[in-house]
Design a protein around this motif. Sequence first.
Motif, mmCIF file in Angstrom:
data_model
loop_
_atom_site.group_PDB
_atom_site.id
_atom_site.type_symbol
_atom_site.label_atom_id
_atom_site.label_comp_id
_atom_site.label_asym_id
_atom_site.label_seq_id
_atom_site.Cartn_x
_atom_site.Cartn_y
_atom_site.Cartn_z
ATOM 1 N N TYR A 2 0.886 -1.163 0.000
ATOM 2 C CA TYR A 2 0.000 0.000 0.000
ATOM 3 C C TYR A 2 0.923 1.211 0.000
ATOM 4 O O TYR A 2 1.482 1.557 1.038
ATOM 5 N N ALA A 50 -2.312 -12.751 13.372
ATOM 6 C CA ALA A 50 -2.933 -11.682 14.153
ATOM 7 C C ALA A 50 -3.551 -10.652 13.216
ATOM 8 O O ALA A 50 -3.313 -10.665 12.014
ATOM 9 N N ASN A 51 -4.339 -9.745 13.782
ATOM 10 C CA ASN A 51 -4.884 -8.640 13.015
ATOM 11 C C ASN A 51 -3.755 -7.825 12.407
ATOM 12 O O ASN A 51 -2.802 -7.489 13.090
ATOM 13 N N GLY A 52 -3.860 -7.547 11.129
ATOM 14 C CA GLY A 52 -2.832 -6.732 10.489
ATOM 15 C C GLY A 52 -1.642 -7.539 10.001
ATOM 16 O O GLY A 52 -0.660 -6.972 9.533
ATOM 17 N N ALA A 53 -1.727 -8.861 10.075
ATOM 18 C CA ALA A 53 -0.603 -9.695 9.630
ATOM 19 C C ALA A 53 -0.475 -9.709 8.112
ATOM 20 O O ALA A 53 0.562 -10.092 7.574
ATOM 21 N N GLY A 54 -1.536 -9.311 7.414
ATOM 22 C CA GLY A 54 -1.468 -9.273 5.949
ATOM 23 C C GLY A 54 -2.260 -10.383 5.288
ATOM 24 O O GLY A 54 -2.138 -10.595 4.072
ATOM 25 N N LYS A 55 -3.105 -11.070 6.049
ATOM 26 C CA LYS A 55 -3.866 -12.187 5.479
ATOM 27 C C LYS A 55 -4.831 -11.710 4.389
ATOM 28 O O LYS A 55 -4.822 -12.243 3.273
ATOM 29 N N SER A 56 -5.636 -10.716 4.735
ATOM 30 C CA SER A 56 -6.614 -10.238 3.749
ATOM 31 C C SER A 56 -5.927 -9.661 2.527
ATOM 32 O O SER A 56 -6.381 -9.853 1.396
ATOM 33 N N THR A 57 -4.820 -8.971 2.776
ATOM 34 C CA THR A 57 -4.066 -8.399 1.652
ATOM 35 C C THR A 57 -3.607 -9.505 0.710
ATOM 36 O O THR A 57 -3.761 -9.404 -0.516
ATOM 37 N N GLU A 102 -13.565 -10.451 3.020
ATOM 38 C CA GLU A 102 -13.777 -10.072 4.414
ATOM 39 C C GLU A 102 -14.886 -9.022 4.485
ATOM 40 O O GLU A 102 -14.951 -8.116 3.664
ATOM 41 N N ALA A 146 2.740 -4.702 2.929
ATOM 42 C CA ALA A 146 1.793 -5.459 3.747
ATOM 43 C C ALA A 146 2.024 -6.967 3.617
ATOM 44 O O ALA A 146 1.744 -7.727 4.539
ATOM 45 N N PHE A 155 4.211 1.000 2.051
ATOM 46 C CA PHE A 155 4.089 0.004 3.102
ATOM 47 C C PHE A 155 3.978 -1.412 2.532
ATOM 48 O O PHE A 155 3.083 -1.693 1.720
HETATM 49 N N1 ADP Z 1 -6.345 -0.180 2.088
HETATM 50 C C1 ADP Z 1 -5.240 -0.131 2.863
HETATM 51 N N2 ADP Z 1 -4.393 0.919 2.803
HETATM 52 C C2 ADP Z 1 -3.291 0.970 3.563
HETATM 53 N N3 ADP Z 1 -2.933 0.028 4.436
HETATM 54 C C3 ADP Z 1 -3.730 -1.056 4.552
HETATM 55 C C4 ADP Z 1 -4.922 -1.187 3.777
HETATM 56 N N4 ADP Z 1 -5.516 -2.353 4.091
HETATM 57 C C5 ADP Z 1 -4.740 -2.916 5.028
HETATM 58 N N5 ADP Z 1 -3.670 -2.144 5.307
HETATM 59 C C6 ADP Z 1 -2.583 -2.461 6.249
HETATM 60 O O1 ADP Z 1 -1.943 -3.625 5.797
HETATM 61 C C7 ADP Z 1 -1.650 -4.490 6.879
HETATM 62 C C8 ADP Z 1 -2.270 -5.847 6.642
HETATM 63 O O2 ADP Z 1 -3.676 -5.721 6.702
HETATM 64 P P1 ADP Z 1 -4.653 -6.930 6.390
HETATM 65 O O3 ADP Z 1 -4.183 -7.611 5.167
HETATM 66 O O4 ADP Z 1 -6.033 -6.438 6.417
HETATM 67 O O5 ADP Z 1 -4.365 -7.854 7.645
HETATM 68 P P2 ADP Z 1 -5.222 -9.046 8.242
HETATM 69 O O6 ADP Z 1 -6.255 -9.434 7.239
HETATM 70 O O7 ADP Z 1 -4.222 -10.113 8.490
HETATM 71 O O8 ADP Z 1 -5.822 -8.540 9.497
HETATM 72 C C9 ADP Z 1 -2.157 -3.799 8.134
HETATM 73 O O9 ADP Z 1 -1.058 -3.170 8.759
HETATM 74 C C10 ADP Z 1 -3.133 -2.783 7.627
HETATM 75 O O10 ADP Z 1 -3.141 -1.650 8.443
#
Ligand code: ADP
Lengths: 239, 301
Positions: free
Chosen positions: A11, A35-42, A83, A16, A14
């Motif tokens: 992003y 954990a939350n923010g680990a990058g799974k959804s990304t 998600e 991710a 950053f």
């Molecule tokens: N649209 C976005 N823009 C900037 N940063 C993002 C965005 N979506 C997620 N992030 C950041 O990317 C990291 C991974 O997020 P995410 O993939 O949602 O994690 P998870 O699904 O494991 O909780 C986090 O630090 C989050 O803050």
Amino acid sequence: MLSVSNLDVRYGQFRAVQGVSMEIAKGDVVSLIGANGAGKSTLLRAIAGALPIHSGRLLFKQQEITNTSSSSRVQQGLSLVPEGRRLFSDMTVEENLLLGSTVKRSGDWNIERIFSTFPNLVKRRHAKTGNLSGGEQQATAIGRALMSNPDFLILDEVSLGLSPLVVNQVYDSMESLKDAGTTILLVEQDLERAMRFSKRTICMLEGRVVLDKLTSDTNKEEITQAYFGLHQSSKQEVS
Amino acid sequence: MMNSLVQAILLGGYYALVACGLAFMFQVMRIINLAHGSLAILSAYLVWEITDALALSPFVSVLMILPIMAIIGLLLQRVILERATKGGELLPVLTTFGLAIVIDNLLFQQFGANTRSLSPYLGDLSWESYEIFGLWIGKLPVIVLITAIVVIGGLDLILRFTPLGRQIRATAFDPDTAGLVGIDARKIAGISAAIAMMTVAISGTALGLRGTFDAYAGGPQLLFAFEATIIGGASSLWGVFLGGIILAIAQSIGALIHPQGFLLGGHFMFLIFLFARIYFNRDVFTLKHWFAKRNKGEITA
Ligand SMILES: Nc1ncnc2c1ncn2[C@@H]1O[C@H](COP(=O)(O)OP(=O)(O)O)[C@@H](O)[C@H]1O
Ligand SMILES: [Mg+2]
């Protein structure tokens, strides 16, 4: 079936997801923990084509899909339940499900089979999805993905915000997918449930894969350590 | 008085017709196409050329330019808008503004400063009227109003009840998720632009049938379309239909107050709605707002 090599997703500046590699074979059922923010959804969104890939490669059924559109990936049989469900909330359950069959792939799934798999949707067929309960919305989101008859189904936190009873229902209906040989990659916060459901567990920490094992070869303690990042530090202490 | 009102509603039908393509493109693609009016004038000239060259009725010529304008719409999307939208929100506005100037000037070079009209090709229909309750109502304006209802109604039915319409609505609502369910956003954008340009072809023809046009008539048409869209609220096509009629009524009230007040009346109404939309709840003026309220009332009652 899916081969991820050295994937980087960003992003802006950053990172991710960094240097993630994994192989998922046909019929695998894999849970992705972290954990939350680990990058799974990304990672999942990048695999499905909703996020651009910065570097690395993605192969699906031996074909390069690194830069293809999300719709063409659905056409090839890869489907994501995103998600937060992301339903088209001003449309009815039926309309959402029909949208799932935009790509014409052959298979067993059709609208009537979705309604028999998720009987709670039957009486809501013509209700706007914005007015449904969380469980009904989740069932619609899963049903919408199934309507494309995917070979590979990715589910991102399907139990988020659902009562335990409804979570059970959702997982029961997914058992039948497993039995049908659908390849599944899912994110689940409930570790025990994830371990019960999947044959393999992958754990992510701060954008990287820190554990990738058959569920039978690992245990809750090891996964918990990887989840919190204790895994590496304990290694460092040893060395 | 009654006569002015009826004439205003008929004129409003034309405004609705020219506005619906602009609103459709905005709804579906989030693009304000500033070349909208100029493309309508281009269509009017095309119809005029075909009608003149082949000695056809303008009603037949317009059917022939529908596919031409559809292709122009597709090209507009693929060659210009698709690239422009990648450059941010402002770029499509600037590029379509530039396109409008280019079209206007090309039309001027080709056709000169003379005004044209399609009405000479209509024979008696251009002046025939119905007499209803002592009012004389021109057949042609009635045809334009009915066309507006048919076009907007048709688009509405397509959007509501066809797979294509569903895909268009889904893409407008959430393009990322639309892609994830397998909708090809590029294809949908191309088809939507083609549909919008077909309505543009019809509205350009309507303009030529109702009166005259020249190479620089695109600007005012864009303005009317824009005002009708804002008054009606860009969120629903029937709202835009009402917006067209409200605009025309405001213009005739303006003209009643002062001989030069026609356009001013419309601008005034446009500004009232614009400020109201900015300062109050954004959808106070939409049908949905009121119907939703009423439904809630029924539920609690
Ligand atoms: N649209 C976005 N823009 C900037 N940063 C993002 C965005 N979506 C997620 N992030 C950041 O990317 C990291 C991974 O997020 P995410 O993939 O949602 O994690 P998870 O699904 O494991 O909780 C986090 O630090 C989050 O803050
Ligand atoms: Mg997540």
